[in-house]
Motif scaffolding. Structure first.
Motif, PDB file in Angstrom:
ATOM      1  N   THR A  38      -8.532 -23.743  -5.241  1.00 44.34           N
ATOM      2  CA  THR A  38      -9.600 -24.394  -4.464  1.00 44.34           C
ATOM      3  C   THR A  38     -10.695 -25.015  -5.336  1.00 44.34           C
ATOM      4  N   CYS A  39     -10.539 -24.968  -6.646  1.00 49.72           N
ATOM      5  CA  CYS A  39     -11.480 -25.689  -7.521  1.00 49.72           C
ATOM      6  C   CYS A  39     -11.098 -27.165  -7.537  1.00 49.72           C
ATOM      7  N   THR A  40     -11.755 -27.925  -8.396  1.00 49.89           N
ATOM      8  CA  THR A  40     -11.411 -29.336  -8.588  1.00 49.89           C
ATOM      9  C   THR A  40     -11.444 -29.645 -10.085  1.00 49.89           C
ATOM     10  N   LYS A  41     -11.113 -30.860 -10.404  1.00 50.48           N
ATOM     11  CA  LYS A  41     -11.145 -31.281 -11.812  1.00 50.48           C
ATOM     12  C   LYS A  41     -12.559 -31.302 -12.366  1.00 50.48           C
ATOM     13  N   GLN A  42     -13.560 -31.214 -11.488  1.00 50.50           N
ATOM     14  CA  GLN A  42     -14.957 -31.216 -11.917  1.00 50.50           C
ATOM     15  C   GLN A  42     -15.531 -29.815 -12.060  1.00 50.50           C
ATOM     16  N   SER A  43     -14.713 -28.787 -11.912  1.00 48.64           N
ATOM     17  CA  SER A  43     -15.215 -27.428 -12.113  1.00 48.64           C
ATOM     18  C   SER A  43     -15.681 -27.286 -13.553  1.00 48.64           C
ATOM     19  N   LEU A  44     -16.610 -26.368 -13.787  1.00 49.73           N
ATOM     20  CA  LEU A  44     -17.172 -26.209 -15.123  1.00 49.73           C
ATOM     21  C   LEU A  44     -16.085 -25.928 -16.150  1.00 49.73           C
ATOM     22  N   ALA A  45     -15.170 -25.029 -15.827  1.00 50.93           N
ATOM     23  CA  ALA A  45     -14.107 -24.684 -16.774  1.00 50.93           C
ATOM     24  C   ALA A  45     -13.223 -25.893 -17.063  1.00 50.93           C
ATOM     25  N   ALA A  46     -12.863 -26.657 -16.028  1.00 47.65           N
ATOM     26  CA  ALA A  46     -11.995 -27.823 -16.221  1.00 47.65           C
ATOM     27  C   ALA A  46     -12.650 -28.843 -17.143  1.00 47.65           C
ATOM     28  N   VAL A  47     -13.926 -29.123 -16.918  1.00 48.00           N
ATOM     29  CA  VAL A  47     -14.629 -30.118 -17.727  1.00 48.00           C
ATOM     30  C   VAL A  47     -14.827 -29.610 -19.150  1.00 48.00           C
ATOM     31  N   GLU A  48     -15.301 -28.379 -19.278  1.00 48.55           N
ATOM     32  CA  GLU A  48     -15.595 -27.840 -20.611  1.00 48.55           C
ATOM     33  C   GLU A  48     -14.332 -27.715 -21.457  1.00 48.55           C
ATOM     34  N   VAL A  49     -13.274 -27.172 -20.870  1.00 51.73           N
ATOM     35  CA  VAL A  49     -12.043 -26.948 -21.642  1.00 51.73           C
ATOM     36  C   VAL A  49     -11.397 -28.272 -22.032  1.00 51.73           C
ATOM     37  N   THR A  50     -11.307 -29.229 -21.109  1.00 53.39           N
ATOM     38  CA  THR A  50     -10.646 -30.493 -21.438  1.00 53.39           C
ATOM     39  C   THR A  50     -11.436 -31.281 -22.482  1.00 53.39           C
ATOM     40  N   ARG A  51     -12.758 -31.248 -22.398  1.00 51.09           N
ATOM     41  CA  ARG A  51     -13.557 -31.967 -23.400  1.00 51.09           C
ATOM     42  C   ARG A  51     -13.511 -31.267 -24.754  1.00 51.09           C
ATOM     43  N   ALA A  52     -13.462 -29.946 -24.739  1.00 48.01           N
ATOM     44  CA  ALA A  52     -13.348 -29.228 -26.006  1.00 48.01           C
ATOM     45  C   ALA A  52     -12.000 -29.490 -26.667  1.00 48.01           C
ATOM     46  N   LEU A  53     -10.942 -29.558 -25.871  1.00 49.01           N
ATOM     47  CA  LEU A  53      -9.625 -29.886 -26.417  1.00 49.01           C
ATOM     48  C   LEU A  53      -9.627 -31.293 -27.007  1.00 49.01           C
ATOM     49  N   ALA A  54     -10.318 -32.221 -26.325  1.00 51.28           N
ATOM     50  CA  ALA A  54     -10.409 -33.588 -26.847  1.00 51.28           C
ATOM     51  C   ALA A  54     -11.126 -33.617 -28.193  1.00 51.28           C
ATOM     52  N   GLN A  55     -12.119 -32.752 -28.366  1.00 52.57           N
ATOM     53  CA  GLN A  55     -12.814 -32.681 -29.648  1.00 52.57           C
ATOM     54  C   GLN A  55     -11.876 -32.233 -30.764  1.00 52.57           C
ATOM     55  N   HIS A  56     -10.822 -31.533 -30.403  1.00 53.92           N
ATOM     56  CA  HIS A  56      -9.827 -31.086 -31.377  1.00 53.92           C
ATOM     57  C   HIS A  56      -8.676 -32.090 -31.510  1.00 53.92           C
ATOM     58  N   GLY A  57      -8.844 -33.289 -30.963  1.00 53.81           N
ATOM     59  CA  GLY A  57      -7.831 -34.322 -31.120  1.00 53.81           C
ATOM     60  C   GLY A  57      -6.743 -34.315 -30.075  1.00 53.81           C
ATOM     61  N   ILE A  58      -6.922 -33.540 -28.984  1.00 52.82           N
ATOM     62  CA  ILE A  58      -5.900 -33.451 -27.940  1.00 52.82           C
ATOM     63  C   ILE A  58      -6.403 -34.174 -26.692  1.00 52.82           C
ATOM     64  N   ALA A  59      -5.814 -35.324 -26.382  1.00 52.59           N
ATOM     65  CA  ALA A  59      -6.157 -36.052 -25.155  1.00 52.59           C
ATOM     66  C   ALA A  59      -5.732 -35.199 -23.963  1.00 52.59           C
ATOM     67  N   THR A  60      -6.667 -34.890 -23.063  1.00 50.62           N
ATOM     68  CA  THR A  60      -6.386 -33.908 -22.018  1.00 50.62           C
ATOM     69  C   THR A  60      -6.680 -34.461 -20.638  1.00 50.62           C
ATOM     70  N   LEU A  61      -5.680 -34.366 -19.772  1.00 50.93           N
ATOM     71  CA  LEU A  61      -5.784 -34.839 -18.394  1.00 50.93           C
ATOM     72  C   LEU A  61      -6.111 -33.676 -17.470  1.00 50.93           C
ATOM     73  N   ARG A  62      -7.167 -33.819 -16.667  1.00 45.21           N
ATOM     74  CA  ARG A  62      -7.442 -32.884 -15.575  1.00 45.21           C
ATOM     75  C   ARG A  62      -7.359 -33.676 -14.274  1.00 45.21           C
ATOM     76  N   PHE A  63      -6.865 -33.063 -13.239  1.00 43.15           N
ATOM     77  CA  PHE A  63      -6.670 -33.788 -11.984  1.00 43.15           C
ATOM     78  C   PHE A  63      -6.932 -32.862 -10.805  1.00 43.15           C
ATOM     79  N   ASP A  64      -7.184 -33.457  -9.655  1.00 39.91           N
ATOM     80  CA  ASP A  64      -7.360 -32.695  -8.426  1.00 39.91           C
ATOM     81  C   ASP A  64      -6.005 -32.481  -7.764  1.00 39.91           C
ATOM     82  N   PHE A  65      -5.692 -31.228  -7.438  1.00 45.78           N
ATOM     83  CA  PHE A  65      -4.485 -30.954  -6.676  1.00 45.78           C
ATOM     84  C   PHE A  65      -4.604 -31.562  -5.277  1.00 45.78           C
ATOM     85  N   THR A  66      -3.489 -31.688  -4.604  1.00 45.67           N
ATOM     86  CA  THR A  66      -3.422 -32.283  -3.261  1.00 45.67           C
ATOM     87  C   THR A  66      -4.479 -31.707  -2.324  1.00 45.67           C
ATOM     88  N   GLY A  67      -5.232 -32.610  -1.680  1.00 50.62           N
ATOM     89  CA  GLY A  67      -6.203 -32.217  -0.673  1.00 50.62           C
ATOM     90  C   GLY A  67      -7.502 -31.669  -1.218  1.00 50.62           C
TER      91      GLY A  67
END
Length: 406
Positions: A38-67
């Motif tokens: 029931t979270c979304t791609k804008q949850s704190l963990a989703a944003v923080e983790v994906t941006r931190a991975l990007a800082q390590h050179g890993i392009a990271t996709l986060r997305f909203d599940f259906t609905g």
């Protein structure tokens, strides 16, 4: 770091909303992040983790599940089976863009989803999987709901309360959750796995990580997120998890096959924000960019920085080589190079001006370190700077030949 907003088409007639966090430097690999229930791609963990991975050179996709969030579809009718389809389609989308050998990262029920979906993808699509606070059973998610499940099974659908939010769930939703044997799926996986879990997680007990770890085959790893809560509401906890996952994943994510390593010269490739450009030599890779004042991301030196650096480094190397060959006590060299676009030379280079070309100049200042050097040695070393190969190239007759290739 640039964030690219995108949509991912599904076979069910609607689109998923995604955000791709791109490294400001070279892309080491790519990852898909599946958010919690029931979270979304804008949850704190989703944003923080994906941006931190990007800082390590890993392009990271986060997305909203259906609905959920900005994605289409009906959450209450979708269920875990739909989550798997969303994850598979999102992973294929990223693989088409960056190639196979992806990292999958899942938070809470998203962790269960990446474990369950891995063997449903084409061979070699997934290089490694990391989970954060994942349950050992998908059915665990039902414990977070308040509702009459018997009535939903009897009537086909009904309302439940999830964290103060009300959703209509279908009978198919419940059946899809209950039919997945997650531990059996983990036991069958033959890819590197990492389980991150907090021993103080009050929503998904750390014993779930123990069950997953026991079921998994080597290579497998466990990381304790001591002090973190289930949702990683502190950015330092999310950053720690992402940093550990990125360092671990570097062992398993293959270097992109489209990185050119030319035998001679350099190859440059666009694709990092508005102006960011990869520079590839035979054995090195780095990024060039424009400053933010010019609309760039300032993620690397500018083209004129590189021009100045070519003269400066070649000058310093040539002087050091000459002094070493002579056995002179040169301890070090500092070269400062600046570029002047509109140069008014006192000698008035008539030939260049007659041809209508703009007069430009490079200004080089040289500092020699070494108290034992005498004046004649210093003068000769400064003189030899003009003999460096790049200096000769810049002041010689230089043609640039351009050829279009398919």
């Amino acid at each position: 770091m640039p964030t690219e907003r995108l949509t991912i088409p599904t076979t069910r007639g609607y689109e998923l909303s995604g955000a791709l966090e791109l490294p400001s430097g070279l892309v080491r690999g790519a990852a898909v992040f599946a958010h919690c229930f029931t979270c979304t791609k804008q949850s704190l963990a989703a944003v923080e983790v994906t941006r931190a991975l990007a800082q390590h050179g890993i392009a990271t996709l986060r997305f909203d599940f259906t609905g959920l969030g900005q994605s289409g579809g009906n959450f209450g009718r979708a269920g875990f089976a739909s989550d798997l389809e969303d994850l598979i389609e999102s992973t294929r989308y990223l693989a088409d863009r960056f190639g196979k050998g992806l990292l999958l990262v899942g938070h809470s029920l998203g962790g269960a989803a990446v474990l369950a979906a891995a063997d449903m993808l084409e061979e070699d699509t997934v290089a490694a999987i990391a989970t954060i606070g994942a349950p050992a059973e998908v059915e665990h998610v039902l414990g977070t709901m308040k509702g009459d499940f018997a009535a939903i099974e009897r009537d086909g659908e009904g309302e439940v309360d999830i964290g103060g939010h009300h959703y209509n769930l279908s009978r198919d939703f419940l059946e899809a959750v209950r039919e997945v044997d997650l531990l059996a799926k983990v036991k069958a996986l033959r890819i590197p796995l990492m389980f991150c879990h907090s021993p103080t997680d009050e929503i998904v007990d750390v014993d779930n990580a123990a069950q997953l770890f026991t079921a998994a085959k080597h290579p497998k790893s466990f990381i304790s997120l001591a002090g973190a809560d289930h949702l990683l509401t502190r950015s330092e906890d999310a950053g720690f998890a992402a940093g550990v996952i990125a360092s671990w994943a570097h062992r398993y994510i293959p270097m992109r096959e489209d990185w050119p390593m030319p035998e001679q010269g350099v190859v440059v490739k666009t694709g990092h924000g508005k102006f960011g450009t990869e520079v590839h030599t035979h054995s090195h890779r780095f990024l060039a960019d424009e400053p933010t004042s010019y609309g760039g991301d300032d993620s690397g030196p500018t083209p004129y920085d590189l021009l100045n650096a070519a003269l400066g480094t070649c000058s310093a190397m040539t002087m050091k080589m000459y002094a070493d060959r002579k056995g002179w006590p040169l301890e070090g060299v500092t070269v400062t190079v600046t570029h002047e676009r509109d140069h008014k030379d006192e000698c008035n280079h008539v030939a260049a001006m007659e041809e209508g070309r703009q007069m430009q100049a490079l200004h080089r200042r040289i500092e020699l370190q070494g108290d034992a050097l005498d004046e004649d040695q210093r003068a000769r070393i400064i003189e030899i700077a003009d003999k460096c190969p790049v200096h000769r190239t810049l002041e010689g007759v230089l043609h640039v030949h351009t050829k279009s290739v398919d």
